[in-house]
Design an enzyme around this catalytic site. Structure first.
Site, PDB file in Angstrom:
ATOM      1  N   PHE A 148     -10.679  22.103  35.040  1.00 57.31           N
ATOM      2  CA  PHE A 148     -10.386  20.682  35.272  1.00 57.31           C
ATOM      3  C   PHE A 148     -10.034  19.945  33.996  1.00 57.31           C
ATOM      4  O   PHE A 148      -9.399  18.900  34.032  1.00 57.31           O
ATOM      5  CB  PHE A 148     -11.600  20.014  35.946  1.00 57.31           C
ATOM      6  CG  PHE A 148     -12.720  19.683  34.990  1.00 57.31           C
ATOM      7  CD1 PHE A 148     -12.670  18.516  34.224  1.00 57.31           C
ATOM      8  CD2 PHE A 148     -13.821  20.526  34.826  1.00 57.31           C
ATOM      9  CE1 PHE A 148     -13.681  18.215  33.316  1.00 57.31           C
ATOM     10  CE2 PHE A 148     -14.834  20.230  33.932  1.00 57.31           C
ATOM     11  CZ  PHE A 148     -14.755  19.065  33.181  1.00 57.31           C
ATOM     12  N   LYS A 172      -3.326  28.480  40.458  1.00 59.13           N
ATOM     13  CA  LYS A 172      -4.462  27.936  41.226  1.00 59.13           C
ATOM     14  C   LYS A 172      -5.118  26.907  40.311  1.00 59.13           C
ATOM     15  O   LYS A 172      -5.949  27.239  39.480  1.00 59.13           O
ATOM     16  CB  LYS A 172      -5.437  29.066  41.569  1.00 59.13           C
ATOM     17  CG  LYS A 172      -6.260  28.849  42.829  1.00 59.13           C
ATOM     18  CD  LYS A 172      -7.073  27.565  42.860  1.00 59.13           C
ATOM     19  CE  LYS A 172      -8.378  27.646  42.116  1.00 59.13           C
ATOM     20  NZ  LYS A 172      -9.038  26.328  41.970  1.00 59.13           N
ATOM     21  N   GLU A 175      -9.571  22.257  41.527  1.00 60.79           N
ATOM     22  CA  GLU A 175      -9.589  21.415  42.733  1.00 60.79           C
ATOM     23  C   GLU A 175     -10.020  19.983  42.401  1.00 60.79           C
ATOM     24  O   GLU A 175      -9.943  19.099  43.240  1.00 60.79           O
ATOM     25  CB  GLU A 175     -10.500  22.038  43.808  1.00 60.79           C
ATOM     26  CG  GLU A 175     -11.968  22.222  43.424  1.00 60.79           C
ATOM     27  CD  GLU A 175     -12.241  23.509  42.635  1.00 60.79           C
ATOM     28  OE1 GLU A 175     -11.385  23.907  41.809  1.00 60.79           O
ATOM     29  OE2 GLU A 175     -13.320  24.105  42.840  1.00 60.79           O
ATOM     30  N   SER A 225     -15.188  28.390  32.766  1.00 61.46           N
ATOM     31  CA  SER A 225     -16.525  28.628  32.213  1.00 61.46           C
ATOM     32  C   SER A 225     -16.793  30.138  32.066  1.00 61.46           C
ATOM     33  O   SER A 225     -16.141  30.953  32.724  1.00 61.46           O
ATOM     34  CB  SER A 225     -17.573  27.989  33.131  1.00 61.46           C
ATOM     35  OG  SER A 225     -17.406  28.470  34.447  1.00 61.46           O
ATOM     36  N   CYS A 280     -12.803  22.547  25.419  1.00 63.58           N
ATOM     37  CA  CYS A 280     -13.368  23.827  24.981  1.00 63.58           C
ATOM     38  C   CYS A 280     -13.357  23.927  23.464  1.00 63.58           C
ATOM     39  O   CYS A 280     -14.006  24.783  22.893  1.00 63.58           O
ATOM     40  CB  CYS A 280     -12.590  24.983  25.580  1.00 63.58           C
ATOM     41  SG  CYS A 280     -10.916  24.988  24.979  1.00 63.58           S
ATOM     42  N   GLU A 381     -23.626  25.671  26.559  1.00 64.95           N
ATOM     43  CA  GLU A 381     -22.504  24.731  26.524  1.00 64.95           C
ATOM     44  C   GLU A 381     -22.877  23.571  27.451  1.00 64.95           C
ATOM     45  O   GLU A 381     -23.111  23.777  28.640  1.00 64.95           O
ATOM     46  CB  GLU A 381     -21.228  25.410  27.027  1.00 64.95           C
ATOM     47  CG  GLU A 381     -20.041  24.470  27.012  1.00 64.95           C
ATOM     48  CD  GLU A 381     -18.779  25.060  27.651  1.00 64.95           C
ATOM     49  OE1 GLU A 381     -18.879  25.633  28.743  1.00 64.95           O
ATOM     50  OE2 GLU A 381     -17.712  24.925  27.046  1.00 64.95           O
TER      51      GLU A 381
END
Ligand code: NAD
Length: 495
Positions: A148, A172, A175, A225, A280, A381
């Site tokens: 995301f 993909k 969402e 992740s 990240c 994290e």
């Protein structure tokens, strides 16, 4: 209510009747619904992608490159709109969103050079009158599964290069913020990309599993992740696919006693709190070496208190909300854990309220001082605007700290000592290193990738690594009939 479907054969459509809400994190309001694809959606997409890949592979690299050049122009023209789509569903500031689309655009720019990048190697006379050369051929149908936090940039690390190499690509997207990728696909069609070369399959884990289990998909690129990255890596390998899976991070910024402290403070501020720490390459650990610690902590704390936290629609905003209610709770829970573990909470961003946006997912900048290696807030994290300061006595302790951590995405050192910076860059076990640069994200013509739990697979993303990942190497050895001596040869020919 806006409905986000799939993108199949140059059209927005989908078959499943199941949808998921997409929210504006600044207000908590539902702004659209995204389809959760079913088997029928996947069947249509895979048929389209397979058919398109065969034809597209026959198009010359130069013609492919011309379509990509046109695509670059269209993205530039649509920049403001693309950035707004990112900000509305992600919550990051508009300037930050524009910056992220630009970093993606640079990969498109890199992919325009594909005729040059696909050039193979040639050796004349590897044996008498025998020549040998290598070529790189497309893989067929490739796929990308993205997170995301960069709904434009991360997909753009992948599909422009894969498509330039002659593959079709199924994306993909996350969402949580899927709108921008649909617009990116529409622009590619407008640039002249044949239908089916770039398809989008929306959905959640179910959509991912259909991709992983399909025999028709040759390669999978993943960013997200670490736990999911491991799963993608294992499943893709099990189903015989080429895979690169980039995971999470815990990036350290080391401040040496000889650093320019104001530069280091500015570096930490942007890298820890920019995009609400949901990068990240965010700096989540500041390592204060020796006697610089008190001064550093005081200055960072003072600056953090003046940080403007506001929705993206406010042009003076420096930091927006986190992505969702669940994520806000998760980050705030980590702050409570840090307190219990005994870290000194010197700035607490919990229960942060902005007038008129009380239902938004805002968290204020948060700083822990005197964090220890064994604490959960140090090891995990958190992926929010939470900075941990670890104090160490000397450079060697700082280097060991960086090297002992499970993650190995990025790191940075602030110093005015060339020898130390060279030693650090050479000896840290991290994929991307900055020297007096807080977020050392490589440009499109270099490659992006971490070490340890931050990357599973052999290839980093984009740059030449991307071209290698999305092509198969073939080496051809050839001679002409007149130079062949008669009779079979039973031993390996040598020169
Ligand atoms: P995520 O792992 O939850 O989701 C990433 C993608 O995987 C999404 O498309 C999602 O639909 C899918 N997914 C989620 N759970 C799945 C499951 N159980 N099985 C199969 N697919 C699943 O990540 P996120 O929350 O969207 O993104 C944040 C994470 O991404 C952070 O950990 C961040 O560090 C990481 N990230 C890494 C990089 C990098 O370059 N290393 C870059 C950006 C983000």
């Amino acid at each position: 209510m806006k409905i986000i479907t799939n993108y199949i054969d140059g059209n927005c459509k989908s078959y499943s009747k199941e949808f998921l809400n997409v929210e504006d994190p600044s207000t908590g309001e539902i702004v659209s619904k995204v389809v959760l694809s079913n088997k029928e959606d996947f069947k249509k997409i895979i048929e389209s992608s397979e058919k398109a890949s065969k034809k597209w592979a026959q198009v010359t690299p130069l013609k492919r490159s011309r379509i990509i050049s046109k695509y670059k122009e269209l993205i530039e023209k649509d920049m403001e709109n693309l950035a707004k789509l990112v900000s509305q569903e992600h919550g990051k500031t508009l300037d930050d969103a524009k910056g992220s689309v630009t970093r993606g655009l640079e990969v498109v720019e890199f992919a325009c050079g594909i005729p040059h990048l696909l050039k193979g190697e040639f050796s004349q006379n590897v044996g008498t009158n025998i020549d040998s050369w290598s070529i790189r051929q497309p893989l067929g149908v490739t796929a990308g599964i993205t997170p995301f936090n960069f709904p434009a940039m991360v997909p753009m690390w992948m599909y422009p290069i894969s498509i330039a190499c002659g593959n079709s690509f199924i994306l993909k997207p996350s969402e949580k913020d899927p709108s921008c990728s649909i617009r990116l696909a529409e622009l590619f069609s407008e640039a002249g990309l044949p239908d089916g070369v770039f398809n989008i399959l929306n959905g959640d884990k179910n959509s991912v599993d259909m991709i992983l289990e399909s025999k028709k998909v040759s390669a999978v690129s993943f960013v997200g992740s670490t736990n999911v990255a491991k799963y993608i890596y294992e499943q893709s390998s099990k189903f015989g696919k080429r895979v690169q899976a980039l995971g999470g991070a815990k990036n350290h910024l080391v401040v040496m006693p000889d650093a320019d402290i104001d530069q280091a403070v500015d570096g930490i501020m942007g890298a820890a709190f920019g995009s609400a720490g949901e990068r990240c390459m965010a700096v989540s650990v500041a390592v204060a070496v020796g006697n610089i610690a008190d001064n550093l902590v005081e200055k960072v704390n003072n600056k953090a208190q003046t940080l403007k936290v506001a929705p993206w629609t406010d042009p003076s905003s420096e930091m927006g909300p986190v992505i969702s209610k669940d994520h806000k709770e998760k980050v705030e829970n980590y702050i409570s854990i840090g307190e219990k573990e005994g870290a000194e909470l010197i700035l607490d961003g919990r229960n942060y309220k902005i007038q008129g946006y009380e239902n938004g997912y805002f968290i204020g900048p948060t700083i822990f001082d005197k964090v220890k290696e064994n604490m959960k807030v140090y090891q995990d994290e958190i992926f929010g605007p939470v900075l941990s300061v670890v104090r160490v006595n000397n450079y060697n302790d700082a280097l060991n700290l960086v090297n002992n951590h499970n993650y190995g995405n990025g790191t940075s050192i602030y110093t005015s000592d060339g020898e130390i910076s060279r030693h650090f860059s050479t000896n840290c076990k991290i994929g991307m290193v900055g020297v007096n640069v807080p977020i050392p994200v490589p440009m499109a013509f270099h490659s992006f990738g971490g070490w340890k739990n931050s990357l599973f697979g052999d290839h980093a993303m984009h740059g030449v690594e991307g071209v290698r990942f999305y092509t198969k190497l073939k080496t051809i050895t050839s001679r002409w009939p007149n130079s062949i001596k008669s009779g079979p040869e039973f031993s390996i020919p040598t020169n």
